[in-house]
Design an enzyme around this catalytic site. Sequence first.
Site, PDB file in Angstrom:
ATOM      1  N   SER A 163       7.517 -31.057  23.179  1.00 15.80           N
ATOM      2  CA  SER A 163       8.535 -30.937  23.634  1.00 15.80           C
ATOM      3  C   SER A 163       9.142 -29.582  23.317  1.00 15.80           C
ATOM      4  CB  SER A 163       9.812 -31.964  24.305  1.00 15.80           C
ATOM      5  OG  SER A 163      10.083 -31.921  25.206  1.00 15.80           O
ATOM      6  N   ASP A 246       4.836 -34.225  34.215  1.00 17.31           N
ATOM      7  CA  ASP A 246       6.117 -33.656  34.052  1.00 17.31           C
ATOM      8  C   ASP A 246       6.593 -32.221  35.020  1.00 17.31           C
ATOM      9  OD1 ASP A 246       7.255 -33.106  31.129  1.00 17.31           O
ATOM     10  OD2 ASP A 246       5.006 -32.794  30.356  1.00 17.31           O
ATOM     11  N   HIS A 278       6.246 -37.216  30.604  1.00 19.36           N
ATOM     12  CA  HIS A 278       6.330 -36.354  29.208  1.00 19.36           C
ATOM     13  C   HIS A 278       6.730 -37.360  28.068  1.00 19.36           C
ATOM     14  CE1 HIS A 278       8.614 -32.401  27.663  1.00 19.36           C
ATOM     15  NE2 HIS A 278       9.210 -33.522  26.763  1.00 19.36           N
TER      16      HIS A 278
HETATM   17  N1  LIG Z   1      17.839 -35.107  27.374  1.00 22.53           N
HETATM   18  C1  LIG Z   1      16.522 -35.205  27.493  1.00 22.53           C
HETATM   19  C2  LIG Z   1      15.452 -35.729  26.213  1.00 22.53           C
HETATM   20  C3  LIG Z   1      14.613 -34.783  25.960  1.00 22.53           C
HETATM   21  O1  LIG Z   1      14.876 -34.486  26.603  1.00 22.53           O
HETATM   22  C4  LIG Z   1      13.484 -35.270  25.059  1.00 22.53           C
HETATM   23  C5  LIG Z   1      13.951 -36.245  24.191  1.00 22.53           C
HETATM   24  C6  LIG Z   1      13.255 -37.259  23.878  1.00 22.53           C
HETATM   25  C7  LIG Z   1      11.712 -36.440  23.301  1.00 22.53           C
HETATM   26  C8  LIG Z   1      11.585 -35.070  23.748  1.00 22.53           C
HETATM   27  C9  LIG Z   1      12.707 -35.008  24.336  1.00 22.53           C
HETATM   28  N2  LIG Z   1      12.266 -33.584  25.505  1.00 22.53           N
HETATM   29  C10 LIG Z   1      12.055 -32.279  24.594  1.00 22.53           C
HETATM   30  O2  LIG Z   1      12.206 -31.716  23.000  1.00 22.53           O
HETATM   31  C11 LIG Z   1      16.282 -35.888  28.518  1.00 22.53           C
HETATM   32  O3  LIG Z   1      16.894 -36.743  29.462  1.00 22.53           O
HETATM   33  O4  LIG Z   1      14.489 -35.871  29.414  1.00 22.53           O
END
Ligand SMILES: N[C@@H](CC(=O)c1ccccc1NC=O)C(=O)O
Length: 344
Positions: A163, A246, A278
């Site tokens: 991510s 995703d 994801h």
């Molecule tokens: N607040 C985001 C959290 C999130 O995107 C995320 C959480 C943990 C690991 C990776 C993530 N996404 C990108 O970095 C959600 O609710 O999906």
Amino acid sequence: MAFSDVGLPGEVPWKKMSAEELESQYCPSQWGVRLRAEEALRTYSQIGIEATRRARATRKSLLHVPYGDGEGEKLDIYFPDEAAEALPFFLFFHGGYWQSGSKDESAFMVDPLTAQGVAVVIVAYDIAPKGTLDQMVDQVTRSVAFVQKRYPSNEGIYLCGHSAGAHLAAMMLLANWTKHGVTPNLKGFFLMSGVFDLEPIMYTSQNVALQLTLEDAQRNSPQLKVAQVQPVDPTCRVLVVVGQFDSPEFHRQSWEFYQTLCQGEWKASFEQLHDMDHFEIVENLTQKDNVLTQVGPHPWQPFRGRQHRSCCSLLDVQTRSSRPAWSTWRNSVSTKNTKKVSQM
Ligand SMILES: N[C@@H](CC(=O)c1ccccc1NC=O)C(=O)O
């Protein structure tokens, strides 16, 4: 400024979305079909914490090794049981939208990879609001240079990010190593559910902490730059992976980045991981029998010439060039999500 205020060419789907839809597209936890958002995030965090506890209890390790002078500039190195001079090094950059997560809960793949003779390095960086995107990219660059300097006879350095961490890993495709006095022996990149064009992020709630300007977003968007950059090592492979569940925007980001890599001189592959969201992509890296964690008897051989394999793994790549039907998929998932919401 709302993104809908920007007069923009029609081809970019996110520019036509309402603020609400864009927010949802960039909220990965809303798109899983297995668990509701909060539970998905909690499960991901618990699996990361448990994998890290286990890695620290069972593997030879060097923890909190400074790669720079900053308080947050630390990394953990986990070694295979059999001591060897020359090891492959696998560096992982956690996700969390550059504002959450830490190395202390991100040692997902340590067990399966160290068991197969790979040293695994989990890198910390200063998340927002302490760190800016530019600082994070600089920190990650220095962490890679540090590993190369400390282990100059390594059998290859492999960078993996999830991510936001995939974004940081992808920025290493653009790094100017001469500034760091070393050229890392980069052999592979594994970019899982990444964000490669940061502009849409500016118009989501993620930007409250990040405070990205358009210039920041463009400067830190590998999507805009990677085609113009020559690989230092032409055998270096880039595997771009996205989960079936995703969001369409994440699918688009991964697919377009893969295409751009192919337009340049990069040896890239693309894989959509069936039946995964994801977070499951990373959670499954704790498993020895997962397709992504298979190293094989001669793990580095694929990077030395073999082109095709029957499946992809973190340490092997397959050439895939058919375009995923992400726009069709988008409609089916939107319907699915609508159903889920109405069932709540
Ligand atoms: N607040 C985001 C959290 C999130 O995107 C995320 C959480 C943990 C690991 C990776 C993530 N996404 C990108 O970095 C959600 O609710 O999906």
